[in-house]
Design a protein around this motif. Structure first.
Motif, PDB file in Angstrom:
ATOM      1  N   THR A 135       0.813  -1.213   0.000  1.00 18.70           N
ATOM      2  CA  THR A 135       0.000   0.000   0.000  1.00 18.70           C
ATOM      3  C   THR A 135       0.846   1.263   0.000  1.00 18.70           C
ATOM      4  OG1 THR A 135      -0.110   0.004   2.423  1.00 18.70           O
ATOM      5  CG2 THR A 135      -1.859  -1.142   1.256  1.00 18.70           C
ATOM      6  N   GLY A 136       2.171   1.120   0.153  1.00 16.37           N
ATOM      7  CA  GLY A 136       3.043   2.277   0.115  1.00 16.37           C
ATOM      8  C   GLY A 136       2.951   3.163   1.346  1.00 16.37           C
ATOM      9  N   ARG A 137       2.479   2.609   2.477  1.00 21.74           N
ATOM     10  CA  ARG A 137       2.321   3.431   3.669  1.00 21.74           C
ATOM     11  C   ARG A 137       3.591   3.528   4.496  1.00 21.74           C
ATOM     12  NH1 ARG A 137      -1.916   0.905   7.116  1.00 21.74           N
ATOM     13  NH2 ARG A 137      -1.082  -0.996   6.214  1.00 21.74           N
ATOM     14  N   HIS A 172       8.687  13.873   4.249  1.00 23.01           N
ATOM     15  CA  HIS A 172       8.152  13.632   2.911  1.00 23.01           C
ATOM     16  C   HIS A 172       7.264  12.384   2.865  1.00 23.01           C
ATOM     17  CE1 HIS A 172      10.575  16.791   1.298  1.00 23.01           C
ATOM     18  NE2 HIS A 172      11.705  16.207   1.648  1.00 23.01           N
ATOM     19  N   GLU A 173       6.082  12.519   2.344  1.00 21.63           N
ATOM     20  CA  GLU A 173       5.190  11.373   2.148  1.00 21.63           C
ATOM     21  C   GLU A 173       5.434  10.835   0.738  1.00 21.63           C
ATOM     22  OE1 GLU A 173       1.156  12.204   3.224  1.00 21.63           O
ATOM     23  OE2 GLU A 173       1.711  13.099   5.148  1.00 21.63           O
ATOM     24  N   ASP A 174       6.624  10.253   0.559  1.00 27.88           N
ATOM     25  CA  ASP A 174       7.055   9.822  -0.772  1.00 27.88           C
ATOM     26  C   ASP A 174       7.100   8.309  -0.928  1.00 27.88           C
ATOM     27  OD1 ASP A 174       9.214   9.286   0.860  1.00 27.88           O
ATOM     28  OD2 ASP A 174      10.507  10.835   0.007  1.00 27.88           O
ATOM     29  N   GLY A 175       6.665   7.577   0.105  1.00 29.77           N
ATOM     30  CA  GLY A 175       6.634   6.121   0.000  1.00 29.77           C
ATOM     31  C   GLY A 175       7.996   5.455   0.085  1.00 29.77           C
ATOM     32  N   ILE A 176       9.030   6.205   0.459  1.00 31.84           N
ATOM     33  CA  ILE A 176      10.372   5.628   0.576  1.00 31.84           C
ATOM     34  C   ILE A 176      10.532   5.039   1.975  1.00 31.84           C
ATOM     35  CG2 ILE A 176      12.838   6.130   0.562  1.00 31.84           C
ATOM     36  CD1 ILE A 176      12.302   8.263  -1.535  1.00 31.84           C
ATOM     37  N   LEU A 235       3.553   4.427   8.561  1.00 37.71           N
ATOM     38  CA  LEU A 235       3.136   5.818   8.538  1.00 37.71           C
ATOM     39  C   LEU A 235       3.456   6.397   7.166  1.00 37.71           C
ATOM     40  CD1 LEU A 235       4.550   7.034  11.983  1.00 37.71           C
ATOM     41  CD2 LEU A 235       2.131   6.658  11.432  1.00 37.71           C
ATOM     42  N   PRO A 236       2.667   7.345   6.682  1.00 37.39           N
ATOM     43  CA  PRO A 236       2.964   7.939   5.372  1.00 37.39           C
ATOM     44  C   PRO A 236       4.157   8.876   5.401  1.00 37.39           C
ATOM     45  CG  PRO A 236       1.081   9.027   6.376  1.00 37.39           C
ATOM     46  CD  PRO A 236       1.414   7.850   7.253  1.00 37.39           C
ATOM     47  N   GLY A 237       4.444   9.448   6.561  1.00 38.15           N
ATOM     48  CA  GLY A 237       5.562  10.382   6.711  1.00 38.15           C
ATOM     49  C   GLY A 237       6.082  10.293   8.129  1.00 38.15           C
ATOM     50  N   SER A 238       6.760  11.333   8.589  1.00 36.32           N
ATOM     51  CA  SER A 238       7.291  11.320   9.945  1.00 36.32           C
ATOM     52  C   SER A 238       6.161  11.333  10.971  1.00 36.32           C
ATOM     53  CB  SER A 238       8.195  12.537  10.164  1.00 36.32           C
ATOM     54  OG  SER A 238       8.625  12.581  11.508  1.00 36.32           O
ATOM     55  N   ALA A 239       6.420  10.700  12.122  1.00 38.12           N
ATOM     56  CA  ALA A 239       5.446  10.729  13.212  1.00 38.12           C
ATOM     57  C   ALA A 239       5.418  12.082  13.897  1.00 38.12           C
ATOM     58  CB  ALA A 239       5.777   9.633  14.230  1.00 38.12           C
ATOM     59  N   GLU A 257      17.077  23.596  -4.015  1.00 35.26           N
ATOM     60  CA  GLU A 257      16.266  22.609  -4.702  1.00 35.26           C
ATOM     61  C   GLU A 257      15.108  22.127  -3.837  1.00 35.26           C
ATOM     62  OE1 GLU A 257      18.822  19.519  -5.994  1.00 35.26           O
ATOM     63  OE2 GLU A 257      19.953  20.786  -7.374  1.00 35.26           O
ATOM     64  N   ASP A 258      15.363  21.911  -2.578  1.00 33.08           N
ATOM     65  CA  ASP A 258      14.313  21.420  -1.679  1.00 33.08           C
ATOM     66  C   ASP A 258      14.787  21.676  -0.263  1.00 33.08           C
ATOM     67  OD1 ASP A 258      12.429  18.289  -1.354  1.00 33.08           O
ATOM     68  OD2 ASP A 258      12.089  20.303  -0.600  1.00 33.08           O
ATOM     69  N   ASP A 259      13.883  22.051   0.613  1.00 29.75           N
ATOM     70  CA  ASP A 259      14.304  22.380   1.965  1.00 29.75           C
ATOM     71  C   ASP A 259      14.796  21.167   2.734  1.00 29.75           C
ATOM     72  OD1 ASP A 259      10.963  22.609   3.435  1.00 29.75           O
ATOM     73  OD2 ASP A 259      11.748  21.346   1.853  1.00 29.75           O
ATOM     74  N   ILE A 260      14.183  20.013   2.526  1.00 29.43           N
ATOM     75  CA  ILE A 260      14.597  18.777   3.183  1.00 29.43           C
ATOM     76  C   ILE A 260      14.776  17.719   2.093  1.00 29.43           C
ATOM     77  CG2 ILE A 260      13.941  16.987   4.838  1.00 29.43           C
ATOM     78  CD1 ILE A 260      12.260  19.096   6.277  1.00 29.43           C
ATOM     79  N   PRO A 261      15.927  17.078   2.007  1.00 33.77           N
ATOM     80  CA  PRO A 261      16.164  16.147   0.893  1.00 33.77           C
ATOM     81  C   PRO A 261      15.386  14.846   1.036  1.00 33.77           C
ATOM     82  CG  PRO A 261      18.016  16.103   2.413  1.00 33.77           C
ATOM     83  CD  PRO A 261      17.114  17.213   2.886  1.00 33.77           C
ATOM     84  N   HIS A 262      15.063  14.260  -0.104  1.00 36.88           N
ATOM     85  CA  HIS A 262      14.519  12.911  -0.140  1.00 36.88           C
ATOM     86  C   HIS A 262      15.682  11.921  -0.079  1.00 36.88           C
ATOM     87  CE1 HIS A 262      10.345  13.983  -1.529  1.00 36.88           C
ATOM     88  NE2 HIS A 262      10.993  15.091  -1.858  1.00 36.88           N
TER      89      HIS A 262
END
Length: 281
Positions: A135-137, A172-176, A235-239, A257-262
């Motif tokens: 489910t990518g959660r 990031h809710e990126d599924g990683i 969880l989809p992102g950080s708790a 490029e982004d404030d917090i890296p993936h």
């Protein structure tokens, strides 16, 4: 600015900070101070009221979290009493440097995990409870050390007044997730068989780790395997919320490029090369 303080804050450091002229105080805490105290996760909360008592239950890294909580309590009191400017940085896992070879913390839990996966050749069907894999959660809340250091240095230098708390997390809710890392390792040519029953994987993993050569076993997940006794909660992102941290980074223009890296495949695969460089694989 007073030098970085990694452990619990002793009274002498606070005394030094308020002697003569007030110094800026940057405190490297941990997200573990919020465990069991949901209100403490708020970056604007006063730790003394959000978590007035810290219970020790013998859980993973329990004493470490308690020492950081005590440091935050002392610094809040020092700020109220003396106006000490304080910036608290609550990190989750700090990952390796993504560019320079060989810079690896061989004793941290993530390095041990990657080594153990590759040395045993097995991984669970999913690291997360339920069907978090499909489910990518799932989400892994880690940040590279170079970004973390830049962020703490920049925001700590800017803390000239007040008391600020930053949850230094990957929102990031990126599924990683850990399962993504296994996919990346397999795609990079590292054979890993998935054991779909989690308990069976855990048993097989422990047996295999105990059979490793001494150096590999010493730096394996074996002494920390209890932290993986059960699948993680997906969880989809950080708790923890990171609104203050993200806003401060954007104000500092730390990363265009982004404030917090993936997290990236390149970083995870680099762990393999660096482990080989340490004669662990």
């Amino acid at each position: 600015m007073l030098g970085w303080c990694w452990g619990a804050v002793p009274a002498e450091l606070i005394r030094l900070a308020v002697t003569s002229r007030s110094k800026r105080f940057s405190y490297l805490s941990t997200v573990a101070v919020t465990f069991g105290a949901e209100a403490a996760a708020d970056e604007s909360a006063d730790i003394r009221t959000a978590c007035p008592v810290r219970q020790l239950d013998g859980g993973y890294a329990d004493g470490y979290g308690a020492s950081k909580w005590a440091g935050e309590v002392l610094l809040r009191a020092a700020h109220d009493a003396y106006g000490l400017p304080v910036a608290v940085f609550r990190s989750h896992l700090i990952l390796a440097q993504p560019r320079y070879r060989g810079q690896l913390n061989v004793t941290d839990v993530f390095t041990r995990l990657v080594l153990s996966l590759l040395a045993t050749g097995i991984a669970p069907g999913g690291f997360y409870a339920g069907d978090g894999r499909t489910t990518g959660r799932g989400h892994y809340d880690g940040l590279p050390v170079d970004f973390t250091a830049r962020a703490i240095a920049a925001l700590g230098d800017d803390a000239c007044q007040g008391y600020r708390t930053f949850n230094v997390v990957n929102p990031h809710e990126d599924g990683i997730s850990l399962d993504t890392f296994v996919d990346w390792l397999v795609a990079a040519g590292h054979p890993l068989a998935r054991v779909h029953d989690y308990d069976a994987w855990l048993d097989r993993c422990e047996t295999a780790l105990r059979g490793l050569l001494d150096r590999q076993r010493r730096y394996s997940l074996l002494p920390l395997l209890h932290a993986f006794a059960r699948p993680a909660r997906p969880l989809p992102g950080s708790a923890l919320p990171a609104d203050h941290f993200r806003a401060a980074l954007r104000a500092a223009a730390l990363n265009r490029e982004d404030d917090i890296p993936h997290l990236t495949r390149e970083l995870i695969v680099k762990y393999v090369a660096d482990s080989r460089g340490q004669d662990l694989l």
